[in-house]
Design a protein around this motif. Sequence first.
Motif, PDB file in Angstrom:
ATOM      1  N   LYS A 123      54.366  -6.304  -4.673  1.00  0.00           N
ATOM      2  CA  LYS A 123      54.892  -6.122  -6.025  1.00  0.00           C
ATOM      3  C   LYS A 123      55.816  -7.261  -6.461  1.00  0.00           C
ATOM      4  CE  LYS A 123      54.604  -1.084  -6.501  1.00  0.00           C
ATOM      5  NZ  LYS A 123      55.347   0.155  -6.859  1.00  0.00           N
ATOM      6  N   ASN A 124      56.135  -8.172  -5.558  1.00  0.00           N
ATOM      7  CA  ASN A 124      56.924  -9.348  -5.922  1.00  0.00           C
ATOM      8  C   ASN A 124      56.041 -10.319  -6.687  1.00  0.00           C
ATOM      9  OD1 ASN A 124      59.786  -9.471  -4.453  1.00  0.00           O
ATOM     10  ND2 ASN A 124      58.343  -8.360  -3.146  1.00  0.00           N
ATOM     11  N   LEU A 125      56.557 -10.825  -7.798  1.00  0.00           N
ATOM     12  CA  LEU A 125      55.759 -11.691  -8.674  1.00  0.00           C
ATOM     13  C   LEU A 125      56.602 -12.862  -9.140  1.00  0.00           C
ATOM     14  CD1 LEU A 125      53.146 -12.193 -10.343  1.00  0.00           C
ATOM     15  CD2 LEU A 125      54.168 -10.765 -12.139  1.00  0.00           C
ATOM     16  N   CYS A 126      56.038 -14.061  -9.040  1.00  0.00           N
ATOM     17  CA  CYS A 126      56.699 -15.279  -9.512  1.00  0.00           C
ATOM     18  C   CYS A 126      55.743 -15.985 -10.467  1.00  0.00           C
ATOM     19  CB  CYS A 126      57.040 -16.177  -8.321  1.00  0.00           C
ATOM     20  SG  CYS A 126      58.213 -17.489  -8.711  1.00  0.00           S
ATOM     21  N   ARG A 151      64.675  -7.076 -20.490  1.00  0.00           N
ATOM     22  CA  ARG A 151      66.067  -7.491 -20.628  1.00  0.00           C
ATOM     23  C   ARG A 151      66.232  -8.654 -21.597  1.00  0.00           C
ATOM     24  NH1 ARG A 151      67.874  -9.978 -16.585  1.00  0.00           N
ATOM     25  NH2 ARG A 151      65.871 -10.397 -15.586  1.00  0.00           N
ATOM     26  N   ILE A 152      65.191  -9.490 -21.724  1.00  0.00           N
ATOM     27  CA  ILE A 152      65.277 -10.687 -22.554  1.00  0.00           C
ATOM     28  C   ILE A 152      64.046 -10.744 -23.445  1.00  0.00           C
ATOM     29  CG2 ILE A 152      65.342 -13.215 -22.551  1.00  0.00           C
ATOM     30  CD1 ILE A 152      66.783 -13.046 -19.852  1.00  0.00           C
ATOM     31  N   TYR A 153      64.270 -11.100 -24.719  1.00  0.00           N
ATOM     32  CA  TYR A 153      63.151 -11.213 -25.660  1.00  0.00           C
ATOM     33  C   TYR A 153      62.662 -12.661 -25.652  1.00  0.00           C
ATOM     34  CZ  TYR A 153      60.275 -10.615 -29.802  1.00  0.00           C
ATOM     35  OH  TYR A 153      59.213 -10.547 -30.664  1.00  0.00           O
ATOM     36  N   GLY A 154      61.551 -12.889 -24.990  1.00  0.00           N
ATOM     37  CA  GLY A 154      60.950 -14.210 -24.907  1.00  0.00           C
ATOM     38  C   GLY A 154      59.604 -14.084 -24.237  1.00  0.00           C
ATOM     39  N   ASP A 155      58.667 -14.980 -24.571  1.00  0.00           N
ATOM     40  CA  ASP A 155      57.311 -14.786 -24.061  1.00  0.00           C
ATOM     41  C   ASP A 155      57.237 -14.886 -22.547  1.00  0.00           C
ATOM     42  OD1 ASP A 155      57.698 -17.528 -24.031  1.00  0.00           O
ATOM     43  OD2 ASP A 155      56.004 -18.001 -25.339  1.00  0.00           O
ATOM     44  N   SER A 156      58.111 -15.685 -21.927  1.00  0.00           N
ATOM     45  CA  SER A 156      58.082 -15.806 -20.468  1.00  0.00           C
ATOM     46  C   SER A 156      58.492 -14.509 -19.789  1.00  0.00           C
ATOM     47  CB  SER A 156      59.009 -16.944 -20.021  1.00  0.00           C
ATOM     48  OG  SER A 156      58.612 -18.167 -20.590  1.00  0.00           O
ATOM     49  N   TYR A 157      59.623 -13.954 -20.216  1.00  0.00           N
ATOM     50  CA  TYR A 157      60.109 -12.730 -19.587  1.00  0.00           C
ATOM     51  C   TYR A 157      59.219 -11.535 -19.904  1.00  0.00           C
ATOM     52  CZ  TYR A 157      64.416 -14.417 -17.519  1.00  0.00           C
ATOM     53  OH  TYR A 157      65.313 -15.056 -16.716  1.00  0.00           O
ATOM     54  N   ILE A 158      58.738 -11.464 -21.122  1.00  0.00           N
ATOM     55  CA  ILE A 158      57.877 -10.343 -21.486  1.00  0.00           C
ATOM     56  C   ILE A 158      56.563 -10.405 -20.713  1.00  0.00           C
ATOM     57  CG2 ILE A 158      56.518  -9.393 -23.402  1.00  0.00           C
ATOM     58  CD1 ILE A 158      58.912 -10.033 -25.217  1.00  0.00           C
ATOM     59  N   THR A 159      56.033 -11.623 -20.514  1.00  0.00           N
ATOM     60  CA  THR A 159      54.825 -11.769 -19.716  1.00  0.00           C
ATOM     61  C   THR A 159      55.079 -11.364 -18.267  1.00  0.00           C
ATOM     62  OG1 THR A 159      54.067 -13.579 -21.136  1.00  0.00           O
ATOM     63  CG2 THR A 159      53.027 -13.381 -18.968  1.00  0.00           C
ATOM     64  N   LEU A 160      56.235 -11.743 -17.738  1.00  0.00           N
ATOM     65  CA  LEU A 160      56.595 -11.347 -16.371  1.00  0.00           C
ATOM     66  C   LEU A 160      56.630  -9.828 -16.239  1.00  0.00           C
ATOM     67  CD1 LEU A 160      57.640 -12.353 -13.548  1.00  0.00           C
ATOM     68  CD2 LEU A 160      59.950 -11.979 -14.474  1.00  0.00           C
ATOM     69  N   VAL A 214      48.254 -21.974 -19.844  1.00  0.00           N
ATOM     70  CA  VAL A 214      47.836 -21.986 -18.447  1.00  0.00           C
ATOM     71  C   VAL A 214      48.927 -21.229 -17.718  1.00  0.00           C
ATOM     72  CG1 VAL A 214      47.488 -23.372 -16.380  1.00  0.00           C
ATOM     73  CG2 VAL A 214      46.529 -24.131 -18.557  1.00  0.00           C
ATOM     74  N   MET A 215      48.601 -20.038 -17.236  1.00  0.00           N
ATOM     75  CA  MET A 215      49.566 -19.164 -16.578  1.00  0.00           C
ATOM     76  C   MET A 215      49.332 -19.223 -15.077  1.00  0.00           C
ATOM     77  SD  MET A 215      52.065 -17.192 -17.531  1.00  0.00           S
ATOM     78  CE  MET A 215      51.614 -16.793 -19.227  1.00  0.00           C
ATOM     79  N   CYS A 216      50.407 -19.513 -14.338  1.00  0.00           N
ATOM     80  CA  CYS A 216      50.306 -19.670 -12.892  1.00  0.00           C
ATOM     81  C   CYS A 216      51.247 -18.699 -12.197  1.00  0.00           C
ATOM     82  CB  CYS A 216      50.683 -21.093 -12.482  1.00  0.00           C
ATOM     83  SG  CYS A 216      49.706 -22.379 -13.274  1.00  0.00           S
ATOM     84  N   GLY A 217      50.885 -18.284 -10.984  1.00  0.00           N
ATOM     85  CA  GLY A 217      51.766 -17.366 -10.296  1.00  0.00           C
ATOM     86  C   GLY A 217      51.480 -17.195  -8.823  1.00  0.00           C
ATOM     87  N   LEU A 218      52.461 -16.599  -8.160  1.00  0.00           N
ATOM     88  CA  LEU A 218      52.386 -16.235  -6.752  1.00  0.00           C
ATOM     89  C   LEU A 218      52.846 -14.799  -6.602  1.00  0.00           C
ATOM     90  CD1 LEU A 218      54.401 -19.278  -5.279  1.00  0.00           C
ATOM     91  CD2 LEU A 218      51.934 -19.194  -5.734  1.00  0.00           C
ATOM     92  N   THR A 219      52.303 -14.092  -5.628  1.00  0.00           N
ATOM     93  CA  THR A 219      52.820 -12.767  -5.289  1.00  0.00           C
ATOM     94  C   THR A 219      53.386 -12.803  -3.875  1.00  0.00           C
ATOM     95  OG1 THR A 219      50.833 -11.837  -4.254  1.00  0.00           O
ATOM     96  CG2 THR A 219      50.967 -11.746  -6.672  1.00  0.00           C
ATOM     97  N   GLY A 220      54.259 -11.850  -3.586  1.00  0.00           N
ATOM     98  CA  GLY A 220      54.877 -11.800  -2.273  1.00  0.00           C
ATOM     99  C   GLY A 220      53.895 -11.556  -1.154  1.00  0.00           C
ATOM    100  N   SER A 221      52.760 -10.933  -1.472  1.00  0.00           N
ATOM    101  CA  SER A 221      51.765 -10.666  -0.434  1.00  0.00           C
ATOM    102  C   SER A 221      50.830 -11.843  -0.193  1.00  0.00           C
ATOM    103  CB  SER A 221      50.940  -9.424  -0.800  1.00  0.00           C
ATOM    104  OG  SER A 221      50.267  -9.622  -2.037  1.00  0.00           O
ATOM    105  N   GLY A 222      50.974 -12.924  -1.008  1.00  0.00           N
ATOM    106  CA  GLY A 222      50.213 -14.131  -0.719  1.00  0.00           C
ATOM    107  C   GLY A 222      49.064 -14.438  -1.645  1.00  0.00           C
ATOM    108  N   GLU A 223      49.055 -13.855  -2.841  1.00  0.00           N
ATOM    109  CA  GLU A 223      48.030 -14.201  -3.842  1.00  0.00           C
ATOM    110  C   GLU A 223      48.534 -15.383  -4.675  1.00  0.00           C
ATOM    111  OE1 GLU A 223      44.999 -12.245  -4.120  1.00  0.00           O
ATOM    112  OE2 GLU A 223      45.838 -11.602  -2.197  1.00  0.00           O
TER     113      GLU A 223
END
Length: 590
Positions: A123-126, A151-160, A214-223
């Motif tokens: 469930k960890n997401l970066c 907590r914050i109004y912005g496309d980055s935080y809302i996407t997170l 272009v949306m990039c990310g990592l998860t705590g489980s290794g995706e």
Amino acid sequence: MEQLKHECGVAMIRLLKPLDYYEKKYGTWAYGFNKLYLMMEKQHNRGQEGAGIASVSLNTEPGREYMFREKAEGKDAITEIFSRVTQEMAGELLMGHLRYSTTGKSGLTFVHPFLRRNNWRAKNLCLCGNFNMTNIDEVFRFLTAQGQSPRIYGDSYITLELMGHRLDREVERLYQEAREKGMEGTAITDHIDNHVEMANVLRTTMSHYDGGYVMCGLTGSGEMFAVRDPWGIRTTFYYRDDEMVALASERPVLQTTFGLECEDIQELQPGQMLIVHRNGEIQTPPLIPTLDGRGMATNEASVHHTSSACSFERIYFSRGSDRDIYQERKRLGEQLTQPILKAIDGDVKNTVFSYIPNTAEVAYYGMTDGFRQQGYNVRTEKVVWKDIKMRTFIADNSERNDLAAHVYDITYGSLRPYEDNLVIIDDSIVRGTTLRESIFKILDRLHPKKIVMTSSSPQIRYPDYYGIDMARLEEFCAFRATMALIEERGMWQLVNDVYLACKRGGENHVRALYAPFTVEEINAKIVEMLRPKGMQAPVELVFQSIEGLHKACPNHPGDWYFTGHYPTPGGTRLCNQAFVNYVENEKTRK
């Protein structure tokens, strides 16, 4: 010439072998970080307001940190964050980001990557990305309707938060699946970590968005994942071999970092995902799956979307060292030979050709090559020099403007006074401020017979809402000139009609403002408005044509800043709103 902030940079590396493999082969535990550092430095042009990195280590024992993040602000942010890297942070998944703000929001809070923590690894997401969303209000309302409170109004935080919510649902689905199979304890955790379907998470998240990304990310489980918008507005490239998968915003970055040929690298296609699973399996499924003969979604189908890849990426923002971009910029310059010949009345013999450093240099080579191919012996000089950035620390505005005007200088004696025309090319003319405050003033000191100011891109008439910092119509000299022509000719009914149509919405009604005027009429008005007081030399503007743009950059048809044809409904809606805002602000000022 007029710096535009835009196009954040992303970099990702997934090491496919155990970490000790790289230490043995390359002699350092920091092999992955060294490559990530080089990839980010080679994209420094894409973001100088801040930078951040993240890493995930696989197979870490409970009770030890496995997901790391470092962020810093300022032009030296890359150096700062990598100075904090320790061996403890070594991981198989690495991600970096360079930030240019297009939202007006600054501070370390808004520097990528963004991190969402949880005691469940999966469930960890970066997240980080090169994006700007046009419908963030709608997505915010959707989230709050689900009971969330970002907590914050912005496309980055809302996407997170939205993607984190969908990731939670995916984990819960796998939890139930494991329980139904009779699993207990850590066996459930292992099942979840090894079976997360990021394609499901991305599809249920990104389907809500209108914008370029272009949306990039990592998860705590290794995706590890990256996804490109269905319209192909933003772009990214990746490379894969048996040691790693690497992704960057620009192709030459991968070539230089890993010693590759162009053919070794693939471009992520519009609406395509790149997913590297925890076990190292690599997939590139479509964001919007097609259906097979039984009506079932399939990940193996090819991606079918109409590309609206950003042409400004080719003209201005990307590194000119890319093989294809270099040739495209040369063609943009070469295609201007005929309108330039007309502007100088065919008098090539008494004309000096030059350019505005530094981004217009390649178009300049194309322009002069074009004349030589037609048999002309052209005279070339480096007429304009760009000095180091001058610190305008004096408080008085008039003094500050005077200092800013000296960012450029000229080569004295490079023209024969009053005999030579001067053709000078730039990659784009956006606001016109630098022309008015600096360029025209210093060029006039050379006493040219005539100045032909040439742009390798067409007139910029419309705002961008996909990541470039030009969101207001009144910023553009072409728009201001058009409004001046409307006022001169008493055409205020047109303004009122367009204003009312924009309030109703629908198609891009702002385009109707330009319809009554030729490019040449608007050019002449731009010159009149930008011409400094006391300037002696006559000036003519030459812009690239829309047809010439598409001929030079055939694979990047996104041209909304020039034509007003936005690839998404959100872009059209915001352009109409921009004109409503302009008219209402003008009424308030009066």
